[in-house]
Scaffold this motif. Structure first.
Motif, PDB file in Angstrom:
ATOM      1  N   THR A 255       0.849  -1.204   0.000  1.00 23.84           N
ATOM      2  CA  THR A 255       0.000   0.000   0.000  1.00 23.84           C
ATOM      3  C   THR A 255       0.881   1.249   0.000  1.00 23.84           C
ATOM      4  OG1 THR A 255      -0.120   0.073   2.410  1.00 23.84           O
ATOM      5  CG2 THR A 255      -1.867  -1.125   1.280  1.00 23.84           C
ATOM      6  N   HIS A 256       0.339   2.331  -0.517  1.00 19.92           N
ATOM      7  CA  HIS A 256       1.049   3.616  -0.588  1.00 19.92           C
ATOM      8  C   HIS A 256       0.083   4.726  -0.213  1.00 19.92           C
ATOM      9  CE1 HIS A 256       4.290   1.684  -2.929  1.00 19.92           C
ATOM     10  NE2 HIS A 256       3.307   1.006  -3.486  1.00 19.92           N
ATOM     11  N   ARG A 257       0.624   5.749   0.472  1.00 17.03           N
ATOM     12  CA  ARG A 257      -0.207   6.908   0.758  1.00 17.03           C
ATOM     13  C   ARG A 257      -0.588   7.608  -0.547  1.00 17.03           C
ATOM     14  NH1 ARG A 257      -0.926   8.229   5.860  1.00 17.03           N
ATOM     15  NH2 ARG A 257       0.934   7.257   6.695  1.00 17.03           N
ATOM     16  N   ARG A 258       0.370   7.669  -1.465  1.00 17.68           N
ATOM     17  CA  ARG A 258       0.121   8.284  -2.762  1.00 17.68           C
ATOM     18  C   ARG A 258       0.886   7.537  -3.838  1.00 17.68           C
ATOM     19  NH1 ARG A 258      -1.498  12.719  -5.205  1.00 17.68           N
ATOM     20  NH2 ARG A 258       0.254  13.506  -6.387  1.00 17.68           N
ATOM     21  N   ILE A 259       0.264   7.354  -4.988  1.00 16.10           N
ATOM     22  CA  ILE A 259       0.964   6.771  -6.135  1.00 16.10           C
ATOM     23  C   ILE A 259       1.211   7.895  -7.137  1.00 16.10           C
ATOM     24  CG2 ILE A 259       0.715   5.234  -8.125  1.00 16.10           C
ATOM     25  CD1 ILE A 259      -0.809   3.287  -6.318  1.00 16.10           C
ATOM     26  N   THR A 260       2.461   8.041  -7.574  1.00 18.57           N
ATOM     27  CA  THR A 260       2.796   9.115  -8.515  1.00 18.57           C
ATOM     28  C   THR A 260       3.297   8.524  -9.833  1.00 18.57           C
ATOM     29  OG1 THR A 260       5.089   9.214  -7.785  1.00 18.57           O
ATOM     30  CG2 THR A 260       3.507  10.633  -6.614  1.00 18.57           C
ATOM     31  N   ALA A 261       3.284   9.356 -10.866  1.00 21.41           N
ATOM     32  CA  ALA A 261       3.781   8.938 -12.182  1.00 21.41           C
ATOM     33  C   ALA A 261       5.240   8.492 -12.072  1.00 21.41           C
ATOM     34  CB  ALA A 261       3.647  10.103 -13.168  1.00 21.41           C
ATOM     35  N   ALA A 262       6.005   9.185 -11.229  1.00 28.48           N
ATOM     36  CA  ALA A 262       7.431   8.853 -11.094  1.00 28.48           C
ATOM     37  C   ALA A 262       7.625   7.454 -10.495  1.00 28.48           C
ATOM     38  CB  ALA A 262       8.106   9.901 -10.212  1.00 28.48           C
ATOM     39  N   MET A 263       6.791   7.099  -9.506  1.00 25.66           N
ATOM     40  CA  MET A 263       6.903   5.767  -8.904  1.00 25.66           C
ATOM     41  C   MET A 263       6.637   4.685  -9.939  1.00 25.66           C
ATOM     42  SD  MET A 263       4.733   6.645  -5.474  1.00 25.66           S
ATOM     43  CE  MET A 263       4.575   5.026  -4.780  1.00 25.66           C
ATOM     44  N   VAL A 264       5.609   4.905 -10.744  1.00 31.45           N
ATOM     45  CA  VAL A 264       5.241   3.903 -11.750  1.00 31.45           C
ATOM     46  C   VAL A 264       6.349   3.794 -12.795  1.00 31.45           C
ATOM     47  CG1 VAL A 264       3.548   3.307 -13.539  1.00 31.45           C
ATOM     48  CG2 VAL A 264       2.778   4.268 -11.354  1.00 31.45           C
ATOM     49  N   ALA A 265       6.917   4.946 -13.195  1.00 31.11           N
ATOM     50  CA  ALA A 265       7.965   4.958 -14.219  1.00 31.11           C
ATOM     51  C   ALA A 265       9.221   4.222 -13.739  1.00 31.11           C
ATOM     52  CB  ALA A 265       8.302   6.404 -14.594  1.00 31.11           C
ATOM     53  N   ARG A 266       9.525   4.339 -12.438  1.00 29.90           N
ATOM     54  CA  ARG A 266      10.724   3.698 -11.892  1.00 29.90           C
ATOM     55  C   ARG A 266      10.566   2.179 -11.760  1.00 29.90           C
ATOM     56  NH1 ARG A 266      11.049   7.987  -8.200  1.00 29.90           N
ATOM     57  NH2 ARG A 266       9.962   6.749  -6.658  1.00 29.90           N
ATOM     58  N   ALA A 267       9.308   1.721 -11.560  1.00 32.89           N
ATOM     59  CA  ALA A 267       9.090   0.297 -11.271  1.00 32.89           C
ATOM     60  C   ALA A 267       9.112  -0.529 -12.559  1.00 32.89           C
ATOM     61  CB  ALA A 267       7.762   0.118 -10.552  1.00 32.89           C
ATOM     62  N   ARG A 268       9.093  -1.863 -12.380  1.00 33.60           N
ATOM     63  CA  ARG A 268       9.069  -2.731 -13.556  1.00 33.60           C
ATOM     64  C   ARG A 268       7.659  -2.739 -14.135  1.00 33.60           C
ATOM     65  NH1 ARG A 268      11.563  -7.979 -10.892  1.00 33.60           N
ATOM     66  NH2 ARG A 268      13.044  -8.164 -12.566  1.00 33.60           N
ATOM     67  N   THR A 269       7.592  -3.042 -15.426  1.00 35.03           N
ATOM     68  CA  THR A 269       6.301  -2.933 -16.117  1.00 35.03           C
ATOM     69  C   THR A 269       5.364  -4.097 -15.783  1.00 35.03           C
ATOM     70  OG1 THR A 269       7.276  -4.026 -18.007  1.00 35.03           O
ATOM     71  CG2 THR A 269       7.204  -1.603 -18.054  1.00 35.03           C
ATOM     72  N   ASN A 270       5.891  -5.147 -15.117  1.00 36.28           N
ATOM     73  CA  ASN A 270       4.981  -6.251 -14.758  1.00 36.28           C
ATOM     74  C   ASN A 270       4.423  -6.088 -13.334  1.00 36.28           C
ATOM     75  OD1 ASN A 270       7.264  -6.775 -13.340  1.00 36.28           O
ATOM     76  ND2 ASN A 270       7.661  -8.791 -14.256  1.00 36.28           N
ATOM     77  N   GLU A 271       4.479  -4.865 -12.803  1.00 37.64           N
ATOM     78  CA  GLU A 271       3.825  -4.565 -11.530  1.00 37.64           C
ATOM     79  C   GLU A 271       2.586  -3.707 -11.820  1.00 37.64           C
ATOM     80  OE1 GLU A 271       6.541  -3.076  -8.575  1.00 37.64           O
ATOM     81  OE2 GLU A 271       8.066  -4.555  -9.125  1.00 37.64           O
ATOM     82  N   ALA A 272       1.472  -3.998 -11.123  1.00 41.09           N
ATOM     83  CA  ALA A 272       0.217  -3.272 -11.383  1.00 41.09           C
ATOM     84  C   ALA A 272      -0.042  -2.251 -10.280  1.00 41.09           C
ATOM     85  CB  ALA A 272      -0.941  -4.252 -11.470  1.00 41.09           C
TER      86      ALA A 272
END
Ligand code: AMP
Ligand code: MG
Length: 343
Positions: A255-272
């Motif tokens: 869980t995250h307090r906030r999800i940002t575009a930067a977090m998604v960009a840094r992570a692997r693409t097979n994470e939802a």
């Protein structure tokens, strides 16, 4: 050898595959008879789907634990059609009268001193019983037709994400039960609020839901304490369903307090990524999802479990979920998310 209806109802833990029924008058009469004969029926409610049995029948209720692989120390909620039935199974008080008037039928469960007519298996041997008057019209008709109080926990294998459609029930319990009543997707999609009102002057919230502690406080005129293990040592024994890990998908969830575009960009693409509301940066990203387009809490609650299930079926290696605003029914969403994510 011929198998009677009664035998069939008792033997539903065999590998029969479940039949899904529409709520026609004829089907409802048939399902009511199955319940009267000690069978199990998965039923729609406005919270999540339940796995119901006659609450007076210890053998039938033991089948619920068996089908769900639920530990025997986790008590069941008993569903009633009216206050007359409530009076048969529990001791009432002034808080019950007020809360029933304000919130029943609806997603609120009351923990009360129990009458002996309810067998030990239902309450896990506790001296209290949890009771609710549900609002779903098909379940209300089934309660009336059977004339019984129905013990019903969520209709899923113990510990997994609760079911909010008949298809979810079949996915999880299709080989363990025989009868599923289809009442469409659940209106709230989150389990009921549970409040212990054995002492009407000192109500304790045991599980948050769409009916909030503030709403309960307003109706009762006394503050509702939020139960916690540390402050209330009775809670672990009282409610194993309040365990730290529950409602969990198979994929690891964070869980995250906030999800940002930067977090998604840094992570692997097979994470939802499950955002609370549709982010303006989502674009056409395949791995970004949201609970509600505009950040509506009721809509988000309705979608939470079905989205977790959907993503659990995909080939994601990890799920991420953004917490809801921490007030009102958002607290119920966050409670389920934190427990789904617990190790
Ligand atoms: P479920 O219907 O699967 O969401 O689970 C029902 C939950 O209700 C249990 O796990 C407990 O947390 C709670 N519950 C049921 N009976 C009692 C009781 N007598 N006292 C306290 N909590 C209860
Ligand atoms: Mg449950």
């Amino acid at each position: 050898m011929t198998v009677t209806v009664k035998d069939a109802a008792r033997r539903q833990t065999l590998t029969l595959s479940a039949q899904v029924y529409r709520g026609t008058p004829e089907n409802l009469r048939r399902l009511a008879r199955i319940l009267q004969r000690g069978g199990l029926v998965a039923v729609p409610t406005e919270t999540v789907y339940g796995l119901a049995a006659n609450a007076f029948d210890a053998a039938a209720c033991r089948q619920i634990f068996h089908a769900k692989r639920r530990p025997a120390n986790d008590p069941l909620i008993v569903h009633v059609a009216d206050l007359r039935m409530l009076a048969r199974i529990a001791e009432s008080n002034d808080a019950v009268t007020r809360l029933a008037h304000a919130f029943w039928p609806g997603p609120l469960t009351l923990v009360l001193p129990r009458n002996r007519v309810i067998p030990d298996v239902v309450t896990a041997g506790l001296s209290s019983v949890a009771v609710r008057m549900p609002a779903h019209p098909l379940l209300r008709r089934l309660l009336r037709l059977s004339g019984l109080p129905l013990a019903a926990p969520s209709a899923n294998p113990f510990g997994y994400v609760s079911p909010t459609t008949a298809a979810h029930v079949r996915d999880g319990l299709g080989s363990a039960i025989s009868h599923i009543l289809d009442g469409g997707p659940c209106r709230h999609g989150l389990e009921s609020t549970i409040v212990d009102v054995r002492d009407p002057r000192r109500p304790v919230l045991l599980r948050p839901g769409v009916i909030t502690a503030e709403q309960l406080t307003r109706v009762l005129g006394v503050p509702v304490r939020v139960g916690s293990r540390r402050r209330n040592p009775a809670i672990p024994a009282l409610a194993p369903g309040l365990m730290a890990r529950h409602y969990s998908p198979l994929r690891p969830l964070r869980t995250h307090r906030r999800i940002t575009a930067a977090m998604v960009a840094r992570a692997r693409t097979n994470e939802a990524w499950i955002c609370f509301r549709q982010p303006d940066w989502a674009g056409a990203a395949r791995n970004v999802f949201w609970l509600s387009t505009r950040g509506n809490v009721a809509a988000a609650g309705r979608r939470l479990f079905s989205l977790l299930r959907q993503l659990d079926h995909g080939d994601w290696t990890r799920l991420h979920a953004e917490l809801a605003p921490a007030n009102g029914p958002g607290l119920a969403i966050n409670d389920r998310l934190r427990r789904a994510a617990a190790k």
